[in-house]
Design a protein around this motif. Structure first.
Motif: not given
Length: 318
Positions: A9-15, A37-42
């Motif tokens: 594994v080389r690419r990880v997504a952090c939600i 990464a993704w987070d809904p906070a502005p």
């Protein structure tokens, strides 16, 4: 289960990029992964990058993987884009069951087929969180300890609809990513370490509420007492050594009746033959062939090293 072997594994997504999610981001970056990464906070990206910057000196002391860099972090504008090419997904949303259910269902719909999706939940069983997912077999719990970039432990367990291969894949991936893994055989509310922490926490609150001990007394009792040993030898082996050369068998046979003493508000289990033998056999496996004398020497040196490392004893640690 996953199209990518755990060690490749080389690419990880952090939600979710709060304290826990951000800690995961810092850990994965330090291990040389590309992280989206993704987070809904502005203001999520600014906060996340500050967290990574603050954690990086500690990560440098721990040792960075080849090519590790904060520059390998990308902030995605949408959840779907964050997981579009992920080889592993770590979800770290707030502890709200309905939110977790909905989010995991969205991740299941958006992530590439077969990619394992892990939740950082600190208490919910995966069985309760995977109910809305179309392919729940790839959903597992990967419960870390705060901060995830510093504390090695992660507890891995699946739900009733989780494929066993997903649990095995996740455990192998976390080990490849530098974590210390407990792979649980069954779901348990609060998992293992949190239940142990909670028992100590509740007893401490009882003592404060009843004016039996001060907050300072309680903290000192751990930092200057059993906490020194627990840093490298858990409560089971610690108690086994209290039995002398007779080990845990002598400890339980000699001190077992004291389980009924009013030392705690928690109800003690019945110390029957099955429980006794399970504990004794477990301690024998944990000792892994080390003699009583060897274990005592390891314990003694470990306490000395901890005292030196924390500045309570002069001289360098081994």
């Amino acid at each position: 289960m996953s199209p990518t072997p755990p060690s490749s594994v080389r690419r990880v997504a952090c939600i979710g990029a709060g304290v826990i999610g951000g800690g995961w981001v810092a850990h994965f970056l330090a291990r040389g992964y590309d992280v989206t990464a993704w987070d809904p906070a502005p203001d999520a990206e600014a906060k996340l990058r500050r967290l990574v910057t603050a954690a990086w000196p500690a990560l440098e002391q721990l040792g960075l993987a080849e090519g590790a860099s904060p520059d390998r972090l990308t902030m995605a504008p949408t959840l779907a884009e964050a997981v579009a090419d992920a080889e592993f997904v770590q979800e770290s949303a707030p502890e709200k069951l309905e939110l977790k259910r909905d989010l995991l269902a969205q991740l299941d719909a958006a992530a590439p087929p077969g990619v394992v999706i892990a939740s950082s939940t600190s208490g919910y069983p995966m069985t309760d969180m995977q109910t809305a997912a179309a392919t729940p077999g790839r959903l597992v719990v990967g419960h870390p300890f705060n901060p995830p970039y510093l504390i090695p432990l992660v507890e891995v367990v699946g739900g009733e609809r989780t494929d066993r291969t997903a649990v095995e894949w996740a455990a192998e991936f976390y080990e490849a990513a530098g974590k210390s893994v407990i792979t649980m055989d069954r779901e348990l509310p609060g998992f293992i370490a949190n239940r142990l922490q909670e028992a100590l926490w509740r007893e401490a609150l009882h003592m404060v509420a009843n004016s039996e001990a001060t907050v300072e007394d309680i903290d000192t009792s751990i930092t200057e007492g059993p906490g020194l040993r627990w840093a490298f030898m858990g409560p089971m082996l610690t108690f086994a050594l209290a039995g002398g050369e007779g080990g845990m068998a002598h400890m339980l046979d000699h001190f077992g009746p004291s389980l009924k003493s009013p030392w705690t508000r928690l109800e003690a289990p019945e110390l029957d033959r099955a429980l006794r033998d399970a504990v004794v056999d477990g301690c024998d496996r944990a000792a892994d062939g080390r003699t009583y004398a060897q274990l005592v020497a390891e314990r003694d040196q470990g306490v000395i090293d901890v005292l030196r490392a924390t500045g309570r004893l002069d001289g360098p640690a081994r």
